[in-house]
Design a protein around this motif. Structure first.
Motif, PDB file in Angstrom:
ATOM      1  N   ASP A   1      -3.251   4.740   1.392  1.00 40.00           N
ATOM      2  CA  ASP A   1      -2.282   4.645   1.647  1.00 40.00           C
ATOM      3  C   ASP A   1      -0.876   3.764   1.404  1.00 40.00           C
ATOM      4  O   ASP A   1       0.033   4.458   1.424  1.00 40.00           O
ATOM      5  N   GLN A   2      -1.441   2.800   1.467  1.00 41.87           N
ATOM      6  CA  GLN A   2       0.590   2.021   2.793  1.00 41.87           C
ATOM      7  C   GLN A   2       0.383   1.455   0.692  1.00 41.87           C
ATOM      8  O   GLN A   2       1.196   1.184   0.180  1.00 41.87           O
TER       9      GLN A   2
ATOM     10  N   GLU B   1       4.370   1.934  -0.607  1.00 41.72           N
ATOM     11  CA  GLU B   1       5.331   1.427  -1.023  1.00 41.72           C
ATOM     12  C   GLU B   1       5.116   1.637  -2.706  1.00 41.72           C
ATOM     13  O   GLU B   1       6.654   1.375  -3.441  1.00 41.72           O
TER      14      GLU B   1
END
Length: 170
Positions: A56-57, A61
């Protein structure tokens, strides 16, 4: 007790002890295997959560990076258009100076003691009491236009750099 019965008793106790140790070992193995399996399941769940959070990160990003790239592309196009417009305006002004369609002039300082009287009526072409102006030589005017062109390009490049840094800071 006879020595044979004593040996038999010791052998029976030893067998019972060995069976008790074996049963204890089996129970402990079964109990620890269950705990290890439970811990392995929890560890697997934790790794799945960590992996999902990391994915998810990374996706967030990438979304930010793509948005920044799009914003920078739009900003670059805007500044390129400004640069093109400034260049076109400078070229047009150079052409007008070269064809004597327009002349650059400068205001001259006048000594207050040599100031002429204000005429009673204004001329048809404009105000008769305007300040004295001197026309510049066309070659000097071209050099001034070249200097302002370089200045305009510098300001546009500075604005582009500021917009880039501002976009990175967001």
């Amino acid at each position: 007790m006879s020595p044979a019965s004593l040996k038999l008793l010791i052998a029976g106790v030893a067998v019972a002890l060995i069976l008790a140790i074996g049963a204890t070992w089996t129970v402990q193995d079964w109990r620890y295997s269950g705990q290890l399996a439970k811990q392995a399941g929890l560890h697997k769940d934790d790794l799945a959560k960590i992996s999902s959070a990391a994915a998810d990160q990374v996706q967030a990003e990438q979304g930010k990076r793509l948005a920044l790239e799009k914003q920078l592309s739009v900003s670059e196009q805007t500044h390129y258009q400004e640069l093109t417009n400034a260049q076109r305006d400078q070229d047009r002004l150079r052409d007008r100076l070269a064809t004597a369609d327009v002349r650059l002039s400068v205001l001259l300082d006048q000594d207050p003691a040599s100031c002429s009287a204000v005429p009673a009526t204004a001329g048809a072409g404009g105000m008769g009491h305007g300040r004295t102006r001197a026309q510049l030589d066309p070659a000097h005017a071209q050099r001034i236009i070249a200097i302002t062109d370089a200045g305009d390009r510098g300001l546009i490049a500075l604005q582009a750099c500021q917009a880039y840094v501002k976009a990175l800071g967001q």
